[in-house]
Design a protein around this motif. Sequence first.
Motif, short mmCIF file in Angstrom:
data_model
loop_
_atom_site.label_atom_id
_atom_site.label_comp_id
_atom_site.label_asym_id
_atom_site.label_seq_id
_atom_site.Cartn_x
_atom_site.Cartn_y
_atom_site.Cartn_z
N GLN B 100 0.83 -1.20 0.00
CA GLN B 100 0.00 0.00 0.00
C GLN B 100 0.86 1.26 0.00
OE1 GLN B 100 -2.96 0.06 3.05
NE2 GLN B 100 -4.10 -1.63 2.13
N ALA B 101 1.96 1.21 0.75
CA ALA B 101 2.87 2.36 0.79
C ALA B 101 3.41 2.64 -0.60
CB ALA B 101 4.00 2.08 1.77
N ILE B 102 3.87 1.58 -1.29
CA ILE B 102 4.40 1.77 -2.65
C ILE B 102 3.28 2.27 -3.57
CG2 ILE B 102 5.54 0.63 -4.59
CD1 ILE B 102 6.63 -1.41 -2.58
N GLY B 103 2.08 1.77 -3.37
CA GLY B 103 0.94 2.18 -4.17
C GLY B 103 0.66 3.68 -4.03
N TRP B 104 0.66 4.16 -2.79
CA TRP B 104 0.42 5.59 -2.56
C TRP B 104 1.52 6.44 -3.18
CZ3 TRP B 104 -3.92 7.66 -1.59
CH2 TRP B 104 -4.88 6.99 -0.83
N LEU B 105 2.75 5.99 -3.01
CA LEU B 105 3.89 6.70 -3.57
C LEU B 105 3.70 6.83 -5.07
CD1 LEU B 105 6.34 7.73 -2.04
CD2 LEU B 105 7.61 5.74 -2.85
N SER B 106 3.32 5.71 -5.68
CA SER B 106 3.17 5.65 -7.13
C SER B 106 2.05 6.59 -7.59
CB SER B 106 2.87 4.21 -7.52
OG SER B 106 2.79 4.10 -8.90
N ILE B 107 0.94 6.59 -6.89
CA ILE B 107 -0.18 7.46 -7.29
C ILE B 107 0.21 8.93 -7.21
CG2 ILE B 107 -2.41 8.35 -6.49
CD1 ILE B 107 -3.40 5.63 -6.17
N LEU B 108 0.80 9.31 -6.07
CA LEU B 108 1.15 10.72 -5.89
C LEU B 108 2.23 11.15 -6.88
CD1 LEU B 108 0.09 12.70 -3.49
CD2 LEU B 108 -0.61 10.34 -3.39
N PHE B 109 3.20 10.26 -7.14
CA PHE B 109 4.23 10.56 -8.16
C PHE B 109 3.57 10.70 -9.52
CE2 PHE B 109 8.68 9.38 -6.46
CZ PHE B 109 8.39 10.02 -5.27
N GLY B 110 2.61 9.83 -9.80
CA GLY B 110 1.91 9.88 -11.08
C GLY B 110 1.21 11.20 -11.28
N VAL B 111 0.50 11.64 -10.25
CA VAL B 111 -0.20 12.92 -10.35
C VAL B 111 0.82 14.05 -10.52
CG1 VAL B 111 -1.69 14.54 -9.13
CG2 VAL B 111 -2.17 12.10 -9.03
N GLY B 194 8.95 6.60 12.06
CA GLY B 194 8.22 6.73 10.79
C GLY B 194 7.22 7.87 10.84
N ILE B 195 6.50 7.96 11.96
CA ILE B 195 5.47 9.01 12.07
C ILE B 195 6.12 10.39 12.07
CG2 ILE B 195 3.76 10.00 13.66
CD1 ILE B 195 2.68 7.55 12.32
N VAL B 196 7.25 10.52 12.80
CA VAL B 196 7.92 11.82 12.87
C VAL B 196 8.41 12.25 11.49
CG1 VAL B 196 9.97 13.02 13.75
CG2 VAL B 196 8.58 11.63 15.30
N ALA B 229 4.89 15.10 -4.50
CA ALA B 229 5.88 14.03 -4.36
C ALA B 229 6.27 13.87 -2.89
CB ALA B 229 7.11 14.33 -5.21
N LEU B 230 6.49 15.01 -2.22
CA LEU B 230 6.82 14.94 -0.78
C LEU B 230 5.66 14.35 0.02
CD1 LEU B 230 8.63 18.38 -0.22
CD2 LEU B 230 9.65 16.10 -0.22
N LEU B 231 4.44 14.82 -0.33
CA LEU B 231 3.27 14.27 0.35
C LEU B 231 3.17 12.76 0.11
CD1 LEU B 231 0.31 16.78 -0.16
CD2 LEU B 231 1.33 16.00 1.99
N GLY B 232 3.55 12.35 -1.11
CA GLY B 232 3.54 10.91 -1.43
C GLY B 232 4.43 10.15 -0.47
N GLY B 233 5.64 10.72 -0.23
CA GLY B 233 6.54 10.09 0.73
C GLY B 233 5.92 10.01 2.11
N ALA B 234 5.28 11.12 2.51
CA ALA B 234 4.67 11.17 3.84
C ALA B 234 3.54 10.14 3.95
CB ALA B 234 4.12 12.57 4.10
N ILE B 235 2.67 10.11 2.93
CA ILE B 235 1.52 9.19 2.97
C ILE B 235 2.03 7.74 2.96
CG2 ILE B 235 -0.49 8.36 1.70
CD1 ILE B 235 -0.92 11.26 0.78
N ALA B 236 3.06 7.48 2.13
CA ALA B 236 3.59 6.12 2.05
C ALA B 236 4.11 5.67 3.42
CB ALA B 236 4.70 6.04 1.01
N GLY B 242 1.73 2.93 9.91
CA GLY B 242 0.37 2.94 10.44
C GLY B 242 -0.33 1.61 10.18
N GLY B 243 -0.10 1.05 9.00
CA GLY B 243 -0.73 -0.22 8.67
C GLY B 243 -0.27 -1.32 9.60
N ILE B 244 1.04 -1.40 9.85
CA ILE B 244 1.57 -2.45 10.72
C ILE B 244 1.08 -2.24 12.15
CG2 ILE B 244 3.67 -3.44 11.68
CD1 ILE B 244 5.02 -2.81 8.99
#
Lengths: 108, 324
Positions: B100-111, B194-196, B229-236, B242-244
């Motif tokens: 999911q992290a890679i997925g979010w990164l990919s979507i935000l990078f795509g946009v 990770g959160i910080v 792109a930065l937000l993508g990193g943050a969301i990822a 968060g998922g774990i």
Amino acid sequence: MISSDVIRGYNDTMILYMLLGGESYGYEISKNIRRLSEEKYVMKETTLYSAFTRLEKNGYIASFHKDGESGKRRTYYRITEEGLAYYREKCSEWQVTQEVVNKFIKET
Amino acid sequence: MDVLHAYLDSLFAPWPRTAQVLNLKREMLDTMEDKYEELKQDGKSEHEAIGIVISEFGSIDELMHELGILPAAETGEEISISEQQALQYEQIVRRSSRLQAIGWLSILFGVAATMVVAALNEHGAFGSWSGGQAYLLALIALFVFVVPAIGLFIASGSGKERYKMLEGDFELSPGAKSKTEQHMEAFRPVHSRGIVIAACLGTLSPVALLIAGIRGEGQLPYGAAIMLALLGGAIALFAYVGGIQGGFQRLLQLGEYTREKKEENRVINRIAAVVWPIAFVVFFVSGFVYQRWDVNWAIFPITAVLFAAIGGVYSMRRKSKGRA
């Protein structure tokens, strides 16, 4: 009275022995074991019935319903061919066990 | 006689009423009654006879264990999770959080890539290209990132369906509980780090936009792309740690996963399933149809804030209703 831990491995053998003379039911078997052991061993109810279940699952005994002398309908058990073979196996195993353990037993 | 009956009833109460168990109970009662009758005939008092029969009964737990029968409570509605199941679930959660992290990164990078292409086109970087060709390139950039992301999201769900029971009420076996607690404790430093980092990335991301704005309005789309792109990193990062963490909390039924919270989250998840796709549709329509790439990215922070507000209001109302 004997501790049940020591005798655990031979409960099945005792029940099979009791069935060698013919079919029987729960209480009769337990009563005869007590009598034969001269009141030194009383098989607990739960031990008896877990042995029945185990023996029947292994095909060593078979159960059937029958009306007893008192007219009460009971579950009877009889020994099978496999049960007889297993009983003989346990007898020779006991011979060896007894020989081995005896070597470590002395009157003190 | 009734005493023996009542005694057996109480002993058998916790065990499932299967044919095998009921049969066993009836046979044992027969044997106990036989024994009781005979003791009475031997001149024992009723009291003594019952005492002897009960003392020679043995252990019902041992008997059931021998027969492989579990207490009714453990086979009933309350599902029990074994140590092995808990560990397996943890593995699945770790894997799915990573995907999911890679997925979010990919979507935000795509946009972000789409915005860069659109902006370059606006500035005539593609020279002789027609507007249509440039947009095709933007679309391709989007799909190259977004399609694999969708695949990743779908893959991240696989394996989880076997643990659907965790969404309902369940009980963790003692071994599973202590193991999971240990693993959660070990994960704690990773989680807080990770959160910080994610929070820093998220907070810093608008700075890119700010700098771009200072350098001129034409630079805004590039700034926005860097911000995304930065937000993508943050969301990822959020999605991963968060998922774990969520997996641990779900197993231990903590935080968001207490029995009351589960119901609340079910409702909020249903709202999310509607709100976020709408946000994406608005984003793409305003971009591709109205060509407002310069401002339309604002839909994501706005949706996030609105969504948080809706969720907050919902849980507040639930709480006040619970008190009333």
